[in-house]
Design an enzyme around this catalytic site. Structure first.
Site, short mmCIF file in Angstrom:
data_model
loop_
_atom_site.label_atom_id
_atom_site.label_comp_id
_atom_site.label_asym_id
_atom_site.label_seq_id
_atom_site.Cartn_x
_atom_site.Cartn_y
_atom_site.Cartn_z
N ASP A 1 -48.56 25.51 -0.99
CA ASP A 1 -47.94 26.69 -0.40
C ASP A 1 -46.98 27.37 -1.39
O ASP A 1 -45.88 26.87 -1.63
CB ASP A 1 -47.19 26.28 0.87
CG ASP A 1 -46.55 27.46 1.57
OD1 ASP A 1 -46.79 28.61 1.13
OD2 ASP A 1 -45.82 27.23 2.55
N TYR B 1 -52.73 51.12 8.41
CA TYR B 1 -52.38 50.50 7.13
C TYR B 1 -51.03 50.98 6.60
O TYR B 1 -50.00 50.37 6.86
CB TYR B 1 -53.49 50.64 6.06
CG TYR B 1 -53.28 49.60 4.99
CD1 TYR B 1 -53.92 48.38 5.02
CD2 TYR B 1 -52.31 49.80 4.00
CE1 TYR B 1 -53.63 47.39 4.09
CE2 TYR B 1 -52.01 48.84 3.06
CZ TYR B 1 -52.68 47.63 3.10
OH TYR B 1 -52.38 46.65 2.19
P1 NAI Z 1 -57.55 37.32 -1.00
O1 NAI Z 1 -57.51 36.88 0.40
O2 NAI Z 1 -58.85 37.42 -1.70
O3 NAI Z 1 -56.61 36.36 -1.91
C1 NAI Z 1 -55.45 35.77 -1.42
C2 NAI Z 1 -54.99 34.67 -2.35
O4 NAI Z 1 -53.73 34.17 -1.87
C3 NAI Z 1 -55.92 33.45 -2.42
O5 NAI Z 1 -55.93 32.96 -3.74
C4 NAI Z 1 -55.23 32.44 -1.50
O6 NAI Z 1 -55.53 31.08 -1.80
C5 NAI Z 1 -53.79 32.76 -1.80
N1 NAI Z 1 -52.86 32.30 -0.78
C6 NAI Z 1 -52.80 32.65 0.54
N2 NAI Z 1 -51.77 32.02 1.15
C7 NAI Z 1 -51.16 31.27 0.19
C8 NAI Z 1 -50.04 30.40 0.18
N3 NAI Z 1 -49.30 30.17 1.26
N4 NAI Z 1 -49.73 29.77 -0.99
C9 NAI Z 1 -50.47 29.97 -2.11
N5 NAI Z 1 -51.51 30.80 -2.16
C10 NAI Z 1 -51.86 31.43 -1.03
O7 NAI Z 1 -56.76 38.71 -1.05
P2 NAI Z 1 -56.86 40.02 -1.94
O8 NAI Z 1 -57.58 41.06 -1.15
O9 NAI Z 1 -57.27 39.73 -3.33
O10 NAI Z 1 -55.33 40.46 -1.92
C11 NAI Z 1 -54.43 40.21 -2.96
C12 NAI Z 1 -53.40 41.33 -2.98
O11 NAI Z 1 -54.07 42.56 -3.25
C13 NAI Z 1 -52.68 41.51 -1.63
O12 NAI Z 1 -51.34 41.85 -1.89
C14 NAI Z 1 -53.41 42.70 -1.02
O13 NAI Z 1 -52.62 43.41 -0.11
C15 NAI Z 1 -53.68 43.52 -2.29
N6 NAI Z 1 -54.72 44.55 -2.14
C16 NAI Z 1 -55.93 44.29 -1.55
C17 NAI Z 1 -56.87 45.30 -1.38
C18 NAI Z 1 -58.19 45.04 -0.73
O14 NAI Z 1 -58.87 46.02 -0.37
N7 NAI Z 1 -58.63 43.82 -0.60
C19 NAI Z 1 -56.60 46.67 -1.88
C20 NAI Z 1 -55.36 46.82 -2.57
C21 NAI Z 1 -54.44 45.79 -2.68
#
Ligand code: NAI
Ligand code: NA
Length: 395
Positions: A110, A234
């Site tokens: 975490d 959003y």
């Molecule tokens: P994702 O769900 O693919 O990745 C999330 C990551 O966080 C994973 O590696 C997961 O293991 C980790 N994680 C979650 N809880 C955790 C914890 N308690 N401790 C350690 N690691 C933890 O998400 P995504 O889409 O790549 O998002 C990443 C960032 O990009 C976020 O801030 C999101 O808002 C932003 N974002 C996403 C967009 C989209 O369309 N998917 C667009 C623009 C920004």
């Protein structure tokens, strides 16, 4: 064992180790097909196992031969039960990195906790000395607060008034209206606590206190804006308040890093199919229309193309281009007027009947399955796969 997808709503409870490794390999090949980036050398990625964080780790390692430490929260495998996709992605990544003599170690736990911060800092001290880049790409629905052990839950709700719009169930292709009740003040506060800038700031200040940041250190967190169409759920909703807070925190962190000339940035990224975005109402319909238009215009990008552009055309230039709010924008192609005009027009026309033609529903669904290592080209799903696939170097 033979591994098949088992989906429940917008999650898939199984993952395929070979398919996940193949996805990672494709991203690595993409980066290798580009010229070397004058990029980072020693990198810590929080949220390194999927989505934008994984792409950031791959771009660092294979774009500029950087040593990476990845922190994430994934489910390890058990006999007869698959691990989560991020686990197998990391196994694929580390195996490929080590084969080329690139340092890569991972910490599963975490990231919000003090223990994981301490453990990560010890590993940096032992193996890397100092880091020059921190990517903060955490996306989580919950946070256990490190000060008082209280558990906070983030929400995806509008603020002030209920919001009704179309959405699609991408498994069935049904386009329906959804209504979402507005969040309370407590929902807003909780969402800011989970997805705002507090934990990012805590990471940087813990790293700074431990003296493991180089001069000229940079840190980047990811944000989203999107069109008017999705604003109520959003950018002007509870999650948007958290992003406002995250964006403000970049300035606070930069101020705190004055002594080492460090800088904190927020990069506004494009809407993409990831485990996090599939959970947001309305967004999947928007993405399926957006993909159709961007593909037709030759402007479609996935996580790896986005992050390559972030490193190559933004972050490692002498002068980093930002908008008037100081944010890096790699959502520029998504937000082009002619793209958004087309999407808005298609939005009006979208129904269960029209969507297969006017939207990229197939593309959406395929990418959703790809997230878990399924429907990946060149993978033989009739063959036994080793669910116990491990991560070579994990704490
Ligand atoms: P994702 O769900 O693919 O990745 C999330 C990551 O966080 C994973 O590696 C997961 O293991 C980790 N994680 C979650 N809880 C955790 C914890 N308690 N401790 C350690 N690691 C933890 O998400 P995504 O889409 O790549 O998002 C990443 C960032 O990009 C976020 O801030 C999101 O808002 C932003 N974002 C996403 C967009 C989209 O369309 N998917 C667009 C623009 C920004
Ligand atoms: Na990520």
């Amino acid at each position: 064992m033979i591994i098949e997808p088992r989906t429940r709503g917008f999650i898939c409870t199984t993952a395929h180790p070979v398919g996940c490794a193949e996805n990672v390999k494709n991203q690595i090949d993409y980066i290798k097909s580009k010229k070397t980036i004058n990029g980072p050398k020693k990198v810590l990625v929080i949220g390194a196992s999927t989505g934008f964080g994984l792409a950031s780790r791959i771009t660092s390692a294979f774009g500029s031969h950087a040593a990476t430490i990845g922190v994430f929260f994934e489910k390890p495998p058990a006999e007869g039960k698959t691990a989560s996709a991020g686990w197998y992605n990391t196994a694929g990544f580390e195996t490929a990195a080590h084969k080329e003599g690139i340092y890569a170690k991972s910490i599963n736990g975490d990231a919000f906790s003090n223990d994981i911060k301490r453990e990560t800092i010890e590993l940096i001290k032992k193996d890397l000395g100092k880091i020059d880049l921190l990517i903060y790409s955490l996306a989580s629905p919950v946070r256990t607060h490190p000060d008082n052990g209280k558990r906070f839950r983030s929400t995806l709700k509008p603020i002030g008034a209920s919001y009704t719009n179309k959405t699609v169930d991408f498994h069935t292709g049904n386009v329906n209206e959804v209504s979402i009740e507005p969040g309370t003040d407590e929902d807003i506060e909780n969402t800011v606590t989970v997805m705002g800038g507090d934990d990012w700031q805590r990471w940087v200040s813990a790293l700074q206190e431990a003296d493991v940041l180089t001069k000229d250190f940079k840190t980047v967190a990811y944000s989203y804006i999107g069109p008017e169409l999705t604003e109520p759920v959003y950018r002007k909703g509870t999650i948007g308040r958290a992003k406002d807070d995250l964006e403000k925190t970049a300035f606070t962190i930069t101020d705190a890093l004055k002594d080492i000339d460090g800088k904190a940035y927020v990069s506004v990224n494009k809407a993409l199919v990831t485990q996090s975005s599939s959970a947001i109402p309305v967004i999947p319909l928007y993405i399926s229309l957006l993909y159709k238009v961007m593909k037709a215009e030759g402007l479609q990008e996935g996580c790896i193309e986005q992050i390559h552009r972030l490193f190559n055309d933004r972050l490692y230039l002498d002068e980093i281009p930002t908008d008037e709010e100081g944010r890096i924008r790699i959502d520029d192609w998504e937000m082009k007027a002619n793209i958004q005009e087309q999407v808005a027009k298609l939005w009006e026309e979208a129904t269960t009947e029209t969507l297969p033609k006017i939207g990229d529903l197939d593309g959406y669904t395929t990418e959703f399955y790809n997230l878990f290592g399924f429907r990946v080209p060149n993978v033989d799903y009739t063959k036994e796969a080793d669910e116990m696939t491990g991560i070579p170097s994990i704490t």
